[in-house]
Design an enzyme around this catalytic site. Structure first.
Site, PDB file in Angstrom:
ATOM      1  N   HIS A 171       0.865  -1.110  -0.106  1.00  0.00           N
ATOM      2  CA  HIS A 171      -0.012  -0.049   0.059  1.00  0.00           C
ATOM      3  C   HIS A 171       0.877   1.375   0.181  1.00  0.00           C
ATOM      4  CE1 HIS A 171      -4.040  -1.400   0.536  1.00  0.00           C
ATOM      5  NE2 HIS A 171      -3.748  -2.493   1.359  1.00  0.00           N
ATOM      6  N   GLU A 217      -7.101  -2.485  -3.442  1.00  0.00           N
ATOM      7  CA  GLU A 217      -6.592  -3.661  -3.288  1.00  0.00           C
ATOM      8  C   GLU A 217      -6.206  -4.564  -4.558  1.00  0.00           C
ATOM      9  OE1 GLU A 217      -5.359  -4.893  -0.706  1.00  0.00           O
ATOM     10  OE2 GLU A 217      -6.299  -3.739   0.920  1.00  0.00           O
ATOM     11  N   SER A 267       1.365  -7.287  -3.639  1.00  0.00           N
ATOM     12  CA  SER A 267       1.900  -8.046  -2.448  1.00  0.00           C
ATOM     13  C   SER A 267       1.919  -9.638  -2.735  1.00  0.00           C
ATOM     14  CB  SER A 267       1.590  -7.515  -1.223  1.00  0.00           C
ATOM     15  OG  SER A 267       0.164  -7.802  -1.138  1.00  0.00           O
TER      16      SER A 267
HETATM   17 FE   LIG Z   1      -4.811  -4.092   2.036  1.00  0.00          FE
END
Ligand SMILES: [Fe+2]
Length: 289
Positions: A134, A175, A194
């Site tokens: 993030h 996201e 990620s």
């Molecule tokens: Fe997140």
């Protein structure tokens, strides 16, 4: 970090706003090594696949420095660029607190890191997801403003029965968002960048749909929390995402959407701007297994 819990009291040791000390000195060598392992795997694979804005954020915030980042040091660099800071929380926080932090340009991050057994999937966001995923984009002024606008919109929406709509918007942008850049699609959503597996799946696999983002459309679309997405929505730019959000009057939109049926994860509508029509082979195989 995403917000899924209703209001309740913070656990012992957390402040009223749910923050806890990161206590950076208490991380073990094994925890720092886990960060380095995850960092190396993602930073080798992402160039060419991720938005250059993400890579610039990693660079300017010096997130490549070995070991789990110290939030104070990270916040010092980030606040000079966009006024955002990063604070630690013990886990998922209630919606209202989450929105208030975003509205105040504070990003709440988990302080724990996954174990080697959890390297490819964990349900609660850890420091690698939250900081690697993030924080780099928070160095971009338009994305930084979008996150604040999202938090402000969330605070305004409390009591409007709209949390699930806003959660979908967050899911399909912050996201799991894609962006059209350099003549193709690139990754920017934290849940994708990620994740080693989803960084490949979201761009290369023929299964998922890839559709131009329309806020209304995304807010009607259900999502899978525990598997790869069946649909990814692509923005034209971070500036355009911010503009669409600021120009939307959300209160009447929630009322309008209350009368519209939810859409399945893999649905495609005639009015969709389809970039890739997915085969949904992956989702079908999963459902059959
Ligand atoms: Fe997140």
């Amino acid at each position: 970090m995403s917000s899924v819990k209703p209001s309740f009291a913070p656990p012992p040791g957390a402040a009223a706003d749910w923050t806890i000390p990161q206590d950076w000195r208490s991380y073990t060598a094994a925890e720092h090594a886990m960060w380095d392992r995850l960092f190396e795997r993602q930073s080798k694979m992402l160039p060419g696949r991720v938005s250059p804005t993400f890579l610039q954020g990693l660079d300017v915030l010096r997130i490549s420095k070995p070991g789990i980042p110290d939030f104070d040091e990270l916040s010092e660099r980030l606040s000079k660029l966009t006024g955002w800071t990063v604070v630690a929380v013990p886990g998922l926080v209630p919606d209202e607190d989450f929105f208030r932090h975003l509205a105040n340009r504070t990003f709440v991050a988990g302080r724990f890191i996954r174990t080697p057994e959890q390297i490819d999937y964990l349900r609660e966001p850890d420091v690698f997801h939250d900081v690697f995923g993030h924080v780099p984009l928070l160095a971009n002024p338009a994305f930084a403003d979008y996150m604040q606008a999202y938090g402000e919109g969330g605070l305004r929406s409390l009591g409007m029965d709209a949390i699930h709509r806003l959660a979908r918007l967050y899911w399909y942008t912050v996201e799991f968002g894609l962006i059209r850049e350099d003549g193709g699609l690139k990754l920017y959503g934290a849940g994708i960048v990620s994740s080693y597996g989803e960084s490949l799946f979201a761009l290369d696999d023929p299964s998922p749909n890839r559709i131009g983002l329309d806020l209304r459309r995304a807010m009607r679309t259900r999502y899978k929390i525990d598997d790869y997405q069946q649909t990814y929505f692509a923005i034209d730019s971070f500036e355009d995402l911010l503009r669409q959000t600021l120009e939307t009057d959300f209160a009447p939109l929630y009322a309008e959407l209350a009368a519209a049926p939810d859409l399945a994860e893999g649905a495609v509508l005639p009015e969709d701007e389809v970039i890739t029509l997915g085969t949904q082979a992956y989702a079908r195989a999963k459902a059959a297994s």
